[in-house]
Every structure is written in C-alpha cells, then in structure tokens.
Enzyme design. Structure first.
Site, PDB file in Angstrom:
ATOM      1  N   ASN A 167       0.940  -1.247   0.115  1.00 12.59           N
ATOM      2  CA  ASN A 167      -0.058   0.043   0.086  1.00 12.59           C
ATOM      3  C   ASN A 167       0.838   1.348   0.112  1.00 12.59           C
ATOM      4  O   ASN A 167       0.442   2.230  -0.668  1.00 12.59           O
ATOM      5  CB  ASN A 167      -0.849  -0.003   1.147  1.00 12.59           C
ATOM      6  CG  ASN A 167      -2.182  -0.790   1.085  1.00 12.59           C
ATOM      7  OD1 ASN A 167      -3.100  -0.387   0.069  1.00 12.59           O
ATOM      8  ND2 ASN A 167      -2.244  -2.029   1.617  1.00 12.59           N
ATOM      9  N   GLU A 203     -10.541   5.270  18.861  1.00 12.02           N
ATOM     10  CA  GLU A 203     -11.368   3.812  18.890  1.00 12.02           C
ATOM     11  C   GLU A 203     -10.887   3.146  17.643  1.00 12.02           C
ATOM     12  O   GLU A 203     -10.680   3.678  16.517  1.00 12.02           O
ATOM     13  CB  GLU A 203     -12.779   4.156  18.889  1.00 12.02           C
ATOM     14  CG  GLU A 203     -13.705   3.096  19.066  1.00 12.02           C
ATOM     15  CD  GLU A 203     -14.956   3.127  19.018  1.00 12.02           C
ATOM     16  OE1 GLU A 203     -15.480   4.417  18.478  1.00 12.02           O
ATOM     17  OE2 GLU A 203     -15.840   2.070  18.594  1.00 12.02           O
ATOM     18  N   HIS A 256      -7.992  -0.357   5.988  1.00  8.55           N
ATOM     19  CA  HIS A 256      -8.542  -1.492   6.903  1.00  8.55           C
ATOM     20  C   HIS A 256      -9.040  -2.618   5.690  1.00  8.55           C
ATOM     21  O   HIS A 256     -10.002  -2.341   5.098  1.00  8.55           O
ATOM     22  CB  HIS A 256      -9.418  -1.124   7.994  1.00  8.55           C
ATOM     23  CG  HIS A 256      -9.804  -2.626   8.674  1.00  8.55           C
ATOM     24  ND1 HIS A 256      -8.920  -3.076   9.825  1.00  8.55           N
ATOM     25  CD2 HIS A 256     -11.138  -3.200   8.738  1.00  8.55           C
ATOM     26  CE1 HIS A 256      -9.623  -4.081  10.116  1.00  8.55           C
ATOM     27  NE2 HIS A 256     -10.849  -4.010   9.698  1.00  8.55           N
ATOM     28  N   ARG A 293       4.461   0.561  25.890  1.00 11.56           N
ATOM     29  CA  ARG A 293       3.920   1.354  24.568  1.00 11.56           C
ATOM     30  C   ARG A 293       4.410   2.660  24.528  1.00 11.56           C
ATOM     31  O   ARG A 293       4.770   3.304  23.463  1.00 11.56           O
ATOM     32  CB  ARG A 293       2.514   1.038  24.611  1.00 11.56           C
ATOM     33  CG  ARG A 293       1.516   1.187  23.086  1.00 11.56           C
ATOM     34  CD  ARG A 293       0.136   0.995  23.299  1.00 11.56           C
ATOM     35  NE  ARG A 293      -0.117  -0.498  23.574  1.00 11.56           N
ATOM     36  CZ  ARG A 293      -0.209  -1.630  22.406  1.00 11.56           C
ATOM     37  NH1 ARG A 293       0.040  -0.942  21.436  1.00 11.56           N
ATOM     38  NH2 ARG A 293      -0.388  -2.615  22.912  1.00 11.56           N
ATOM     39  N   ARG A 336       0.778  -2.174  14.667  1.00 13.87           N
ATOM     40  CA  ARG A 336       0.565  -1.808  15.957  1.00 13.87           C
ATOM     41  C   ARG A 336      -0.509  -0.966  16.427  1.00 13.87           C
ATOM     42  O   ARG A 336      -0.692  -0.040  15.469  1.00 13.87           O
ATOM     43  CB  ARG A 336       1.846  -1.216  16.396  1.00 13.87           C
ATOM     44  CG  ARG A 336       3.138  -1.859  15.946  1.00 13.87           C
ATOM     45  CD  ARG A 336       3.295  -3.161  16.632  1.00 13.87           C
ATOM     46  NE  ARG A 336       3.378  -3.272  17.975  1.00 13.87           N
ATOM     47  CZ  ARG A 336       3.384  -4.358  18.652  1.00 13.87           C
ATOM     48  NH1 ARG A 336       3.199  -5.664  18.258  1.00 13.87           N
ATOM     49  NH2 ARG A 336       3.451  -4.435  20.083  1.00 13.87           N
ATOM     50  N   ILE A 337      -1.244  -1.116  17.642  1.00 17.47           N
ATOM     51  CA  ILE A 337      -2.234  -0.253  18.061  1.00 17.47           C
ATOM     52  C   ILE A 337      -1.707   0.798  18.789  1.00 17.47           C
ATOM     53  O   ILE A 337      -0.627   0.871  19.504  1.00 17.47           O
ATOM     54  CB  ILE A 337      -3.120  -0.973  18.938  1.00 17.47           C
ATOM     55  CG1 ILE A 337      -4.005  -2.018  18.220  1.00 17.47           C
ATOM     56  CG2 ILE A 337      -4.010  -0.118  19.829  1.00 17.47           C
ATOM     57  CD1 ILE A 337      -4.822  -2.940  19.203  1.00 17.47           C
TER      58      ILE A 337
END
Ligand code: GRF
Length: 194
Positions: free
Chosen positions: A13, A142, A108, A64, A90-91
């Site tokens: 991408n 979120e 996504h 983190r 990774r969040i």
C-alpha cells in the site's frame, strides 16, 4: 503536502501511495517509518528514494509509551502534514493519535463497520458474506472506527479462502488508498465509494 507512511511489512500500500504522489499531485512522501527494521517495505521505499526509519517495538517490551516516544522522533523530524498507516500492525494510544487527529488515515481490509480488528477475510468467509472489501478512514482513538473516507467492494467467489479473498481485496486497496489520499489532501471529506 508532506506525507509520512507507517508500515509493518511488505508495504504494497505504501508503494501504491508513493507512486501516486507525482506530477501535479500536491503531496509528496517524506518518510516511510516501520516498527520492524526488517520490513521489506523499507527496502522498497529506499529504492524509490524515500527517507526511511525504523523503531523496533520489540526493544520496548510492552512499554507502549516508550515505543511511541521513540516512534515520534523520526516522525516529527519529518514534519508530516498527513500520516498514512498502511499495513501498520501496532495499536497506537489515544495520546499518540491525538497529535495527528484529523490528519491520520488508515486502510483496513474489510467493509467497516463490519469486522474491525484482525482476520477480517476469514471472518467474512465464516459468515457466508457474498461481498468483502476495504475501507480508508480517519484514525481516532477507537480502533478501526474513525470517519469513513472511502470504500471499495469485491465479490466473495465460490471456493475462496482467506488468501484468495485477501489478494482480491488488496488490488482494491491499491486503487482506493491513493484516490482517497489525493481527495483528502485537496480538502475533500465526502466518502469515495469505488
Ligand atoms: C494487508 O493485509 C492489507 O490488507 C492490510 O495490511 C496488510 C499488508 O499490507 N492493509 P501492505 O502490503 O504492507 O501494504
């Protein structure tokens, strides 16, 4: 417009985005940043003449905040106007995201709000869906839930498995993300439905 792209792996991408930012396109890629120094996408970016950096999340063993502080160094040094997450696995914490709120995008591999999180193709197959696809959205605190910027759909075909479906969706990701980025940079916020 300066665009930084965050990757974790092959970066297909990222390549599609970088290849789209030429000629009269108002944006240029200024950094490709990965959480994995071995990410193949880093070599691909370097071959395209794009600055790269890597911060190995394994060096921060679950801390983190420390990982993100390290990630911010090269990222802020590049002074991006827009940050694109592209296969970035990774969040990110709300604190990190807040620094880029309104100018951070993600792709996504599902038709959000369906299937946020992982293993999206297998979940669509298990549910017997006849359609799948990908979504570009603004990144908010979120996970996989920010304002929709674009979607592209593909059919689920008889005999599909997660691999064949993922490959079909990936082709659409490479069409959708560059198209959405250009509109975003030009100030357009209405969702693009391919
Ligand atoms: C792919 O599964 C894609 O669907 C998702 O991230 C993964 C790797 O993409 N967006 P890339 O080739 O690293 O861009």
């Amino acid at each position: 417009t300066r665009v930084a792209i965050l990757i974790s792996g092959g970066g297909s991408n990222m390549v599609a985005l970088a290849q789209s930012m030429t000629g009269d396109h108002p944006a240029r890629p200024v950094l490709v940043l990965s959480n994995d120094p071995a990410a193949k996408g880093l070599e691909r970016a370097a071959a395209m003449g794009i600055a790269t950096a890597a911060v190995d999340h394994r060096d921060f063993k679950g801390d983190r905040a420390a990982f993100e502080a390290a990630l911010l160094e090269p990222l802020q040094r590049a002074e991006p106007d827009v940050v694109c997450l592209a296969g970035f696995m990774r969040i990110l914490t709300p604190e990190f995201i807040r620094r880029f709120e309104g100018r951070m995008l993600n792709i996504h591999p599902s038709l959000l709000p369906n299937y946020p999180g992982l293993h999206t193709h297998q979940r669509a197959l298990d549910a017997g869906d006849t359609e799948a696809g990908c979504t570009v959205h603004e990144v908010t605190a979120e996970l996989d839930a920010g304002p929709l910027l674009g979607q592209a759909r593909v059919p689920v075909l008889p005999g599909d498995d997660a691999e064949t479906l993922a490959a079909r969706v990936l082709v659409q990701e490479h069409r959708l993300y560059p198209a959405v980025l250009r509109r975003f940079v030009e100030g357009e916020r209405a969702p693009l439905i391919l």
